[in-house]
Design an enzyme around this catalytic site. Structure first.
Site, mmCIF file in Angstrom:
data_model
loop_
_atom_site.group_PDB
_atom_site.id
_atom_site.type_symbol
_atom_site.label_atom_id
_atom_site.label_comp_id
_atom_site.label_asym_id
_atom_site.label_seq_id
_atom_site.Cartn_x
_atom_site.Cartn_y
_atom_site.Cartn_z
ATOM 1 N N SER A 61 0.854 -1.188 0.000
ATOM 2 C CA SER A 61 0.000 0.000 0.000
ATOM 3 C C SER A 61 0.889 1.236 0.000
ATOM 4 O O SER A 61 2.049 1.173 0.441
ATOM 5 C CB SER A 61 -0.855 0.006 1.272
ATOM 6 O OG SER A 61 -1.469 1.251 1.459
ATOM 7 N N TYR B 167 -1.783 -1.046 10.651
ATOM 8 C CA TYR B 167 -1.996 -1.463 9.259
ATOM 9 C C TYR B 167 -0.823 -1.004 8.392
ATOM 10 O O TYR B 167 -0.268 -1.793 7.620
ATOM 11 C CB TYR B 167 -3.318 -0.860 8.758
ATOM 12 C CG TYR B 167 -3.529 -0.999 7.263
ATOM 13 C CD1 TYR B 167 -3.941 -2.203 6.719
ATOM 14 C CD2 TYR B 167 -3.304 0.078 6.408
ATOM 15 C CE1 TYR B 167 -4.120 -2.344 5.343
ATOM 16 C CE2 TYR B 167 -3.481 -0.041 5.040
ATOM 17 C CZ TYR B 167 -3.890 -1.259 4.512
ATOM 18 O OH TYR B 167 -4.068 -1.392 3.159
ATOM 19 N N LYS C 262 1.895 -3.199 6.123
ATOM 20 C CA LYS C 262 2.084 -2.999 4.674
ATOM 21 C C LYS C 262 3.555 -2.712 4.359
ATOM 22 O O LYS C 262 4.041 -3.042 3.287
ATOM 23 C CB LYS C 262 1.173 -1.883 4.180
ATOM 24 C CG LYS C 262 -0.310 -2.234 4.253
ATOM 25 C CD LYS C 262 -0.717 -3.189 3.176
ATOM 26 C CE LYS C 262 -1.243 -4.491 3.599
ATOM 27 N NZ LYS C 262 -1.628 -5.389 2.500
HETATM 28 N N1 LIG Z 1 -8.780 -0.512 -1.059
HETATM 29 C C1 LIG Z 1 -7.823 0.383 -0.872
HETATM 30 O O1 LIG Z 1 -8.055 1.592 -0.876
HETATM 31 C C2 LIG Z 1 -6.399 -0.083 -0.672
HETATM 32 C C3 LIG Z 1 -5.386 0.875 -0.610
HETATM 33 C C4 LIG Z 1 -4.074 0.458 -0.452
HETATM 34 C C5 LIG Z 1 -3.792 -0.909 -0.346
HETATM 35 N N2 LIG Z 1 -4.800 -1.804 -0.396
HETATM 36 C C6 LIG Z 1 -4.449 -3.226 -0.273
HETATM 37 O O2 LIG Z 1 -5.034 -3.916 -1.352
HETATM 38 C C7 LIG Z 1 -5.424 -5.216 -0.934
HETATM 39 C C8 LIG Z 1 -6.894 -5.472 -1.241
HETATM 40 O O3 LIG Z 1 -7.680 -4.386 -0.925
HETATM 41 P P1 LIG Z 1 -8.963 -4.390 0.002
HETATM 42 O O4 LIG Z 1 -8.582 -4.689 1.408
HETATM 43 O O5 LIG Z 1 -9.618 -3.105 -0.263
HETATM 44 O O6 LIG Z 1 -9.763 -5.619 -0.261
HETATM 45 P P2 LIG Z 1 -10.468 -6.395 -1.494
HETATM 46 O O7 LIG Z 1 -9.528 -6.689 -2.585
HETATM 47 O O8 LIG Z 1 -11.752 -5.727 -1.790
HETATM 48 O O9 LIG Z 1 -10.808 -7.735 -0.740
HETATM 49 C C9 LIG Z 1 -9.895 -8.428 0.064
HETATM 50 C C10 LIG Z 1 -10.230 -9.872 -0.001
HETATM 51 O O10 LIG Z 1 -9.503 -10.558 1.012
HETATM 52 C C11 LIG Z 1 -10.389 -11.357 1.751
HETATM 53 N N3 LIG Z 1 -9.934 -11.563 3.088
HETATM 54 C C12 LIG Z 1 -9.706 -10.627 4.053
HETATM 55 N N4 LIG Z 1 -9.331 -11.248 5.182
HETATM 56 C C13 LIG Z 1 -9.306 -12.573 4.920
HETATM 57 C C14 LIG Z 1 -9.007 -13.725 5.693
HETATM 58 N N5 LIG Z 1 -8.661 -13.648 6.972
HETATM 59 N N6 LIG Z 1 -9.104 -14.945 5.114
HETATM 60 C C15 LIG Z 1 -9.476 -15.059 3.820
HETATM 61 N N7 LIG Z 1 -9.775 -13.993 3.037
HETATM 62 C C16 LIG Z 1 -9.700 -12.780 3.594
HETATM 63 C C17 LIG Z 1 -11.701 -10.616 1.686
HETATM 64 O O11 LIG Z 1 -12.767 -11.447 1.983
HETATM 65 P P3 LIG Z 1 -13.868 -10.937 3.046
HETATM 66 O O12 LIG Z 1 -14.376 -9.624 2.552
HETATM 67 O O13 LIG Z 1 -14.845 -12.030 3.022
HETATM 68 O O14 LIG Z 1 -13.145 -10.838 4.367
HETATM 69 C C18 LIG Z 1 -11.699 -10.156 0.233
HETATM 70 O O15 LIG Z 1 -12.075 -11.193 -0.636
HETATM 71 C C19 LIG Z 1 -5.095 -5.307 0.545
HETATM 72 O O16 LIG Z 1 -3.862 -5.947 0.699
HETATM 73 C C20 LIG Z 1 -4.990 -3.871 0.995
HETATM 74 O O17 LIG Z 1 -4.099 -3.690 2.077
HETATM 75 C C21 LIG Z 1 -6.092 -1.439 -0.543
#
Ligand SMILES: NC(=O)c1ccc[n+]([C@@H]2O[C@H](COP(=O)([O-])OP(=O)(O)OC[C@H]3O[C@@H](n4cnc5c(N)ncnc54)[C@H](OP(=O)(O)O)[C@@H]3O)[C@@H](O)[C@H]2O)c1
Length: 275
Positions: A151, A164, A168
């Site tokens: 991130s 968090y 990251k």
């Molecule tokens: N979105 C942002 O703005 C952003 C910004 C910077 C970095 N990121 C990084 O990008 C990545 C994805 O983004 P996002 O968090 O927004 O999520 P996402 O891609 O929308 O979803 C994350 C996926 O991980 C699953 N997951 C979470 N905890 C889990 C667990 N303990 N066991 C199995 N599956 C699990 C979730 O399922 P459930 O929903 O069922 O838990 C979902 O399918 C992350 O690494 C995040 O740190 C995101």
């Protein structure tokens, strides 16, 4: 210029025949599952019981003519590696994408210790364990890839998301080290660093204003397309031109204390509760 079918063939030859997307059922995870299938890879989609991946696995298989295998595993579970390795022992996994994250926003003193530890488990222990489990196979084949999703928060400490952001930073630094080490064996590793991206997890944090100088929120599909394009092209990639420009300016121009203050002010503008 390479044709689309040639690019698809090359990508599948280098990273196929199977990809495993940890956290692959929603938001960016679903976009990885769909786009990897569009590149001709079969996909193991791992998600927890909150969003079981069965429906997406059927959709992806039908849309792209590939095989899919949905797995319901809690990536924070002590035996998650055993579960995943057992469920994929018959597959030749050439690409690991660790996308899942647990993210709890709030002042350090108000975030429960259980949530802090779960962030450590899902965001650090999880990618470490799966990289440890799958890297030997990739090295033995002499080709393949690993994407660890970090991130923009991973580049510095930040108020409101202190734990968090620290997790990251772990993903970023782990992937960069593996990029050098495994790259010597033909395995491409990438630390992918999105900024704000419109996923269900991001929307659920209920962000308010993102400050005066903030990049536009990206769509999951555009961020993921950039990650797949960047794989094999260096250790680290930041999603989005505005995010890249912002990071370049902030990291080059600001002394560390001002950088941390600036990023902390941005996080407070997004998340601090008004009295
Ligand atoms: N979105 C942002 O703005 C952003 C910004 C910077 C970095 N990121 C990084 O990008 C990545 C994805 O983004 P996002 O968090 O927004 O999520 P996402 O891609 O929308 O979803 C994350 C996926 O991980 C699953 N997951 C979470 N905890 C889990 C667990 N303990 N066991 C199995 N599956 C699990 C979730 O399922 P459930 O929903 O069922 O838990 C979902 O399918 C992350 O690494 C995040 O740190 C995101």
């Amino acid at each position: 210029m390479l044709s689309t079918s040639r690019m698809r063939r090359d990508f599948a030859a280098r990273y196929g025949p199977w990809a495993l997307v940890a956290g692959g059922s929603a938001g960016m995870g679903a976009a990885y599952s769909r786009q990897l299938a569009a590149h001709g890879l079969n996909v193991v989609i791992v998600a927890d019981a909150a969003h079981p991946p069965d429906g997406l696995a059927r959709e992806v298989a039908a849309a792209h003519g590939v095989q899919t295998r949905p797995l319901v595993v809690d990536l924070a579970a002590p035996d998650m590696t055993t579960q995943i390795v057992a469920a994929t022992h018959d597959l030749d996994v050439g690409l690991l994408v660790y996308n899942a994250a647990h993210a709890v926003v709030g002042p350090f003193l108000e975030v429960a210790l259980a949530d802090k530890l779960r962030m450590l488990d899902v965001n650090c222990r999880g990618p470490l364990l799966l990289a440890d489990a799958f890297a030997p196979r990739l090295v033995a084949r002499g080709r393949g890839g690993i994407i660890l999703v970090s991130s923009l928060s991973g580049f510095q400490g930040q108020a409101m998301v202190g734990t968090y952001a620290a997790t990251k930073a772990f993903d970023l630094v782990l992937a960069e080290g593996l990029w050098d080490e495994l790259g010597a064996h033909g395995v491409d590793v990438l630390a992918f660093c999105p900024g704000a991206t419109r996923t269900p997890a991001f929307v659920a944090t209920n962000p308010r204003s993102r400050g005066l100088v903030s990049a536009p929120v990206m769509e999951p599909e555009e961020a993921v397309a950039e990650a797949l394009a960047a794989l094999g092209d260096g250790p680290t990639a930041i999603a989005g031109r505005t995010n890249r420009l912002g990071a370049l300016l902030l990291h080059r121009l600001l002394p560390r204390r001002l950088l941390v203050r600036f990023m902390s002010r941005t996080a407070r503008a997004m998340y601090e509760r008004r009295a």
